[in-house]
Design a protein around this motif. Sequence first.
Motif, PDB file in Angstrom:
ATOM      1  N   HIS A 166      39.090 -23.043   9.864  1.00  0.00           N
ATOM      2  CA  HIS A 166      39.159 -24.250  10.692  1.00  0.00           C
ATOM      3  C   HIS A 166      40.584 -24.599  11.069  1.00  0.00           C
ATOM      4  O   HIS A 166      40.864 -25.743  11.441  1.00  0.00           O
ATOM      5  CB  HIS A 166      38.512 -25.428   9.952  1.00  0.00           C
ATOM      6  N   ILE A 210      37.257 -26.175  14.819  1.00  0.00           N
ATOM      7  CA  ILE A 210      38.035 -27.343  14.427  1.00  0.00           C
ATOM      8  C   ILE A 210      37.114 -28.530  14.175  1.00  0.00           C
ATOM      9  O   ILE A 210      37.318 -29.324  13.254  1.00  0.00           O
ATOM     10  CB  ILE A 210      39.071 -27.717  15.504  1.00  0.00           C
ATOM     11  N   SER A 211      36.059 -28.647  15.000  1.00  0.00           N
ATOM     12  CA  SER A 211      35.132 -29.768  14.857  1.00  0.00           C
ATOM     13  C   SER A 211      33.757 -29.369  15.370  1.00  0.00           C
ATOM     14  O   SER A 211      33.608 -28.388  16.110  1.00  0.00           O
ATOM     15  CB  SER A 211      35.643 -30.994  15.618  1.00  0.00           C
ATOM     16  N   LEU A 221      35.207 -33.370  11.953  1.00  0.00           N
ATOM     17  CA  LEU A 221      36.155 -32.280  11.752  1.00  0.00           C
ATOM     18  C   LEU A 221      35.600 -31.311  10.718  1.00  0.00           C
ATOM     19  O   LEU A 221      34.954 -31.709   9.748  1.00  0.00           O
ATOM     20  CB  LEU A 221      37.494 -32.835  11.291  1.00  0.00           C
ATOM     21  N   THR A 246      39.809 -32.906   5.688  1.00  0.00           N
ATOM     22  CA  THR A 246      40.120 -33.332   7.056  1.00  0.00           C
ATOM     23  C   THR A 246      40.760 -34.721   7.101  1.00  0.00           C
ATOM     24  O   THR A 246      41.076 -35.220   8.167  1.00  0.00           O
ATOM     25  CB  THR A 246      38.834 -33.367   7.911  1.00  0.00           C
ATOM     26  N   HIS A 282      47.788 -27.189  10.110  1.00  0.00           N
ATOM     27  CA  HIS A 282      47.192 -28.203  10.964  1.00  0.00           C
ATOM     28  C   HIS A 282      48.288 -29.080  11.569  1.00  0.00           C
ATOM     29  O   HIS A 282      49.448 -29.030  11.150  1.00  0.00           O
ATOM     30  CB  HIS A 282      46.239 -29.087  10.154  1.00  0.00           C
TER      31      HIS A 282
END
Length: 321
Positions: free
Chosen positions: A87, A106-107, A112, A148, A289
């Motif tokens: 992710h 990613i989502s 998320l 997340t 991230h």
Amino acid sequence: MKILLFTHKSDIDGMGNAVLAQLAFDKVDYVLCETFNLQDEIAKYYDNGTIYNYDKIFVTDLWLEEPTLSRVAKDEQLTGKFFVFDHHKSALEGNFNKYPFTTIKISNEHGLCSGTSLFYEYLVNNGFIDRTIRKIEDFKELTRKYDTWEWKTKYNDETPHELTLLFDSVGCDGYRKLMFEKLSNSASEGFQFSELERMLIDRKISQVQEKISNYAKKVYYIEILGFKAGILFIDYEYRNDLAEYFRQHNFDMDFVMLIALDYGTIFYRSVKDNMNVRLIAEAMGGKGHDKAASSPISEKQKRELIEVLTKQNKTIEDTRI
């Protein structure tokens, strides 16, 4: 069925995958990786041929890069049993999602994504885990919310944070064993902490508060790529709590660099909302991230940092005298 799992060893998202694999399969061999040594770990199994002894190979919560991706794609013995669940935005931007065996998101409709949530969906959809088992579903969601940061930004729920405090208390192996026993219990209720787990969490909260208070007094400031950075030498487990402390107390910095020499890693955490630390990490040879990223410390850098610390400590002692 014989399973080989490469997963991130550093947090509850990486270890959540180890727990799920143990719940889903009879025989699982674990390779717990750091962010930057995944390629080397997989190469070991390739070089000695043991990678072909497994029915399924999973890579979770880690981004797999070239040339390993191409090597797998061209290997007819592996392509049907090799799966990547990740992710990280860096992996998506690197076009690592173009292979049929890579799932990089990613989502999704749930929010998320985390490594654990993506792996969980695969296991459920393929009949390896029953979605109706509420405590496993809860475990997946607690892990996703913490990784997340939705526990803080969306739900205002301390339970995911408490789960990671429990992880920090018992370590990787202890956490995997504890969660497997907890989730494989036949009782049907949702995820709840036991009295012993609650005691470990409360004790850890006290330790963290004391540590963070001491760390916050030792911040150094420097300008990096036009941004104001706070720099700290830390123990690895306090990286996220420190960043949150700086945000809550409005420290005058755009982001913080947390140097964990024992881990061989520099962690970057945003303090200001508009700060993208992934770009800083990438400039330093790392990934991650937008709000949380990291880069490796070379052996040369490690020696130089230790020398700086040694001189600094000596100066402090001389001043005290």
